[in-house]
Design an enzyme around this catalytic site. Sequence first.
Site, PDB file in Angstrom:
ATOM      1  N   GLU A   1     -36.639  40.516  40.098  1.00 33.64           N
ATOM      2  CA  GLU A   1     -37.156  39.255  39.760  1.00 33.64           C
ATOM      3  C   GLU A   1     -36.030  37.933  39.895  1.00 33.64           C
ATOM      4  O   GLU A   1     -36.060  36.879  39.246  1.00 33.64           O
ATOM      5  CB  GLU A   1     -37.722  39.206  38.408  1.00 33.64           C
ATOM      6  CG  GLU A   1     -38.943  39.923  38.245  1.00 33.64           C
ATOM      7  CD  GLU A   1     -39.939  39.719  36.909  1.00 33.64           C
ATOM      8  OE1 GLU A   1     -39.459  38.885  36.161  1.00 33.64           O
ATOM      9  OE2 GLU A   1     -41.017  40.298  37.092  1.00 33.64           O
TER      10      GLU A   1
ATOM     11  N   LYS B   1     -51.907  37.710  33.792  1.00 37.32           N
ATOM     12  CA  LYS B   1     -51.602  37.924  35.082  1.00 37.32           C
ATOM     13  C   LYS B   1     -52.947  38.222  36.016  1.00 37.32           C
ATOM     14  O   LYS B   1     -53.650  39.141  35.595  1.00 37.32           O
ATOM     15  CB  LYS B   1     -50.751  39.362  35.249  1.00 37.32           C
ATOM     16  CG  LYS B   1     -49.363  39.113  34.620  1.00 37.32           C
ATOM     17  CD  LYS B   1     -48.736  40.617  34.727  1.00 37.32           C
ATOM     18  CE  LYS B   1     -47.115  40.731  34.300  1.00 37.32           C
ATOM     19  NZ  LYS B   1     -46.926  42.055  33.942  1.00 37.32           N
TER      20      LYS B   1
HETATM   21  P1  PGA Z   1     -44.307  43.674  36.591  1.00 35.06           P
HETATM   22  O1  PGA Z   1     -43.333  43.157  35.603  1.00 35.06           O
HETATM   23  O2  PGA Z   1     -45.065  42.666  37.499  1.00 35.06           O
HETATM   24  O3  PGA Z   1     -43.491  44.645  37.505  1.00 35.06           O
HETATM   25  O4  PGA Z   1     -45.481  44.586  35.929  1.00 35.06           O
HETATM   26  C1  PGA Z   1     -43.778  41.818  34.917  1.00 35.06           C
HETATM   27  C2  PGA Z   1     -43.734  42.050  33.453  1.00 35.06           C
HETATM   28  O5  PGA Z   1     -43.644  43.080  32.936  1.00 35.06           O
HETATM   29  O6  PGA Z   1     -44.141  41.069  32.795  1.00 35.06           O
HETATM   30 ZN    ZN Z   2     -44.192  42.462  30.681  1.00 30.79          ZN
END
Ligand code: PGA
Ligand code: ZN
Length: 401
Positions: free
Chosen positions: A200, A326
């Site tokens: 990230e 998400k």
């Molecule tokens: P991921 O991580 O997109 O790999 O799930 C993001 C998070 O855990 O917030």
């Molecule tokens: Zn997370």
Amino acid sequence: MKIQRVRAMEILDSRGTPTLQAEIVLSNGVRATAQVPSGASTGRHEALELRDGDPNRYAGKGVLRAVGNIENTLGPAVTGLDASGQEAIDARLLEQGSGMGANATLAVSCAVARAAAQAAGFPLWKYLAGSRQPVLPVPMVNIISGGLHAGRNLEFQDFLVIPRGYPDLQSSLEAVVRVHRTTGELLAKRGCVLTGVADEGGWGPHLNSNEEAAAILREAITASGASMEIALDVAATHFFGESGYRMEGRARSATEMADLLEAWLPKYGITSIEDALAEDDWEGWKVLTRRLGSRVRLVGDDLFATNPERLNRGIQEQVANAVLVKMNQIGTLSQTFDVIDRAKAVGYGAVISARSGETEDSFLADLAVASGAGQIKIGSITRSERLAKYNRLLEIEKWEL
Ligand code: PGA
Ligand code: ZN
């Protein structure tokens, strides 16, 4: 504004892993695309991310079957529908069955919204907001990464900052970048080898303990003269096993995890903790929430998986006090808004979040503004799949709001 044509293609995300792009063409000639992200530290309650499983292409991670599902089933199912009827379109997508893949339904769902916004002559955030009050979100920004995003160098996944007391996003980001730079300098002084960045965009150093990362981050905030709270994404699901939470050479109980985090709150100025415990440790979460819930934001990511039923259970059982949102954990825009609106209605926080595997699509920035959630989590301030969203927020702040 009827949907005239839907097509899809396989593209690559920020990790070089296949993902989807869908395109919508409306009867008035308006054309729009959307790209979907993909996680690495995924929870088991997330909706299906459909992958080919063909070992001869991308180690089984191709998405040609999902492309086929869009072109042969989802596309024909929504062709002829009015693009401004997002809920009806999303319902029609879901009627085709969960086997279609949440990556496939989300690509279509988002591309439809973007086409409809364009046809209406609105910026995307304005179209998405409807009757909601738009709010430019405060970012929580990754500075140090661990866990599955940085080769398991630390157990905890994200050490983030939340800028406080700045008049706008522009000045907030300037301060965040200073903290990021200073953290890099402090790490280098300690002898950390800083080659490359984590998934990230944050630093991914090898340190002696998780606490050392929190301490360095607080030191960097002070040294750079910035005003920042610290947030953590423990992502505890990913180091939880039969013996408990396995970190730093021993296993801890949920209560011991709460003890550890409680001591850190005043010490480092921590105001938000995500996935402090594992996705199915409901009993542990109850204890944690009772103990820390009035003092700190407790965010459920793997715990809730942007799923309305799991969020409702959390609300009923007084577990956590915020939800990480998400879109690809659930699969359509309408369901995403259901989760955000429900959280807001009961006083839970909502943090609109990117995935560790991202694309140059900035949809998330508009979603965050439209939802009025007030918080966004995109990753760090390096790598353009992250900056596409930050820069879009800057553009909305400067020119559109
Ligand atoms: P991921 O991580 O997109 O790999 O799930 C993001 C998070 O855990 O917030
Ligand atoms: Zn997370």
